[in-house]
Every structure is written in structure tokens, then in C-alpha cells.
Design a protein around this motif. Structure first.
Motif, PDB file in Angstrom:
ATOM      1  N   SER A  45     -45.877  10.905  -3.481  1.00  0.00           N
ATOM      2  CA  SER A  45     -46.648   9.952  -2.687  1.00  0.00           C
ATOM      3  C   SER A  45     -45.747   9.231  -1.693  1.00  0.00           C
ATOM      4  O   SER A  45     -46.108   9.025  -0.526  1.00  0.00           O
ATOM      5  CB  SER A  45     -47.338   8.948  -3.611  1.00  0.00           C
ATOM      6  OG  SER A  45     -47.972   7.928  -2.868  1.00  0.00           O
ATOM      7  N   LYS A  46     -44.550   8.834  -2.150  1.00  0.00           N
ATOM      8  CA  LYS A  46     -43.597   8.155  -1.265  1.00  0.00           C
ATOM      9  C   LYS A  46     -43.148   9.079  -0.145  1.00  0.00           C
ATOM     10  O   LYS A  46     -43.074   8.671   1.031  1.00  0.00           O
ATOM     11  CB  LYS A  46     -42.390   7.686  -2.078  1.00  0.00           C
ATOM     12  CG  LYS A  46     -41.348   6.938  -1.249  1.00  0.00           C
ATOM     13  CD  LYS A  46     -41.925   5.649  -0.699  1.00  0.00           C
ATOM     14  CE  LYS A  46     -40.940   4.921   0.169  1.00  0.00           C
ATOM     15  NZ  LYS A  46     -41.495   3.666   0.716  1.00  0.00           N
ATOM     16  N   THR A  81     -45.835   9.392   2.460  1.00  0.00           N
ATOM     17  CA  THR A  81     -45.895   8.198   3.310  1.00  0.00           C
ATOM     18  C   THR A  81     -44.773   8.204   4.346  1.00  0.00           C
ATOM     19  O   THR A  81     -44.982   7.880   5.522  1.00  0.00           O
ATOM     20  CB  THR A  81     -45.795   6.929   2.447  1.00  0.00           C
ATOM     21  OG1 THR A  81     -46.890   6.894   1.518  1.00  0.00           O
ATOM     22  CG2 THR A  81     -45.829   5.673   3.306  1.00  0.00           C
TER      23      THR A  81
END
Length: 209
Positions: free
Chosen positions: A193-194, A197
Motif C-alpha cells: 500500500s505504501k 502511494t
């Protein structure tokens, strides 16, 4: 003054004690035992002295290493771009981490992120992250660790499975499992997820230039 050594008891049926004035008066066998005893005392004192020397020089080594690390960090900050800090949300300072050998001592003021792993981070830095992330959940903590250790460009096109093959990534994974009580799949989700992003942010920057 040297250390006080306890008197030894008996060897066989012969008492070995420093109360004998000269070994010659009590027979050759006892004299031999007495000489061996004296030799052991000397060796024990030598070992004690060497241990003190080891402690002294180990401390000198780590003090010098810490000094060199400080100079290196100062020089690096002059030639490397500033650490990325997001405009919104919790900001995390750059982590001046160290990769250690298995038997290497942690530099002063640092600790291994997880025992038996090679990544050492500043103790104050780690404490500050945990304080800032209180009540935010373990996935959030993992993302903030990544913020401090990596620059966005270093995470471009990475995946959790790729990071886990590195010394840093494997230590972060172990930290999530042992310290944050996370399932491995949750750690993978947090890292991916990081990375997602970060990639979106970098694409926006690329399109605006």
C-alpha cells in the motif's frame, strides 16, 4: 593491587596452599603441585588483565566509530537531497541506520530493530515513531518506518516480496511480527500500500515537470 585469589583446597591427599615457605622442604611431588598452582594463579591474573584491555579497546573503538559516523552523516547531508517530508500527516525524520555484522556491537544510541537482525536504528528515532503512531494501528507504524528509512525514489516499483529479500526489509518484517504482533500478510499489505502511494506521488511529480 591485583585481585585477591581464594586459597585452593586439597589435591588428592596433599594440601596445596600458599602457607608453604618453600616447596623444597615438602617433597618433589608437592613442589610440582605447588608450582602448577602458582602458574594457574598467574594465568588467571593475566586473563583478568586481558579482559580489562578488551573492554577498554572495545569502548575506544565504538567511540571512534560514533565520531566517524557523525562526521559522515554531516557530510552526507551536504551532498544528498533533503529527506522527503510529506506536506500532510505525520512527518518522520530520516533514519541514520546501520547495517551490522552478526557479532558487531550496536553504535552508542542505537539498537537492533529486532534482535538477531542486522538493522540498527537510533533508539530515540524509534521511540518517537512509536509515540507518534500511538493508536494508529500496526500497519501505520510499518508505513512510518518506511518513511524514515527510504526516500520515495528508493521505493519506486518495489514490492513487499522484493524488500523482504533485503536486510532492511527482512528486519521490518520481523519487527511487524514480533513487536507489532502482525500477521505476515498484513505486513505485506501495508508495504505494498505504501509503495503504491509513493508511485502515484512520483507519477504526479513526473507529469508536472
Amino acid at each position: 593491587m591485583g585481585r585477591q585469589h581464594p586459597h585452593h583446597g586439597s589435591i588428592g591427599s596433599v594440601d596445596v596452599d600458599q602457607s608453604y615457605d618453600t616447596p623444597e622442604v615438602i617433597g618433589p611431588m608437592t613442589a610440582l603441585l605447588y608450582n602448577n598452582y602458582q602458574s594457574c594463579l598467574y594465568k588467571d591474573e593475566t586473563i583478568y588483565t586481558l579482559k580489562k584491555d578488551v573492554t577498554f579497546w572495545r569502548n575506544q573503538y565504538h567511540q571512534e566509530k560514533a565520531t566517524l559516523s557523525t562526521h559522515a552523516s554531516t557530510h552526507t547531508e551536504q551532498v544528498v537531497a533533503d529527506h522527503y517530508l510529506p506536506t500532510r500527516g505525520i512527518q518522520i525524520d530520516r533514519c541514520d541506520y546501520t547495517i551490522l555484522r552478526d557479532d558487531e556491537m550496536e553504535p552508542p544510541g542505537t539498537e537492533r530493530l529486532v534482535p538477531q537482525y542486522s538493522l540498527a536504528v537510533p533508539t530515540n528515532w524509534l521511540s518517537l515513531i512509536l509515540a507518534k503512531c500511538k493508536d494508529k494501528g500496526p500497519k501505520f507504524v510499518i508505513k512510518k518506518l518506511l518513511d524514515g528509512i527510504y526516500e520515495p525514489c528508493q521505493l519506486r516499483s518495489e514490492t513487499a516480496s522484493m524488500l523482504f529479500k533485503t536486510e532492511i526489509g527482512s528486519a521490518i518484517r520481523a519487527f511487524g511480527i514480533t513487536k507489532l504482533k502482525m500477521k505476515p500478510t498484513c505486513i505485506t499489505e501495508a508495504i505494498n500500500s505504501k509503495v503504491s502511494t509513493v508511485n502515484r506521488m512520483l507519477r504526479r511529480q513526473d507529469s508536472s515537470t
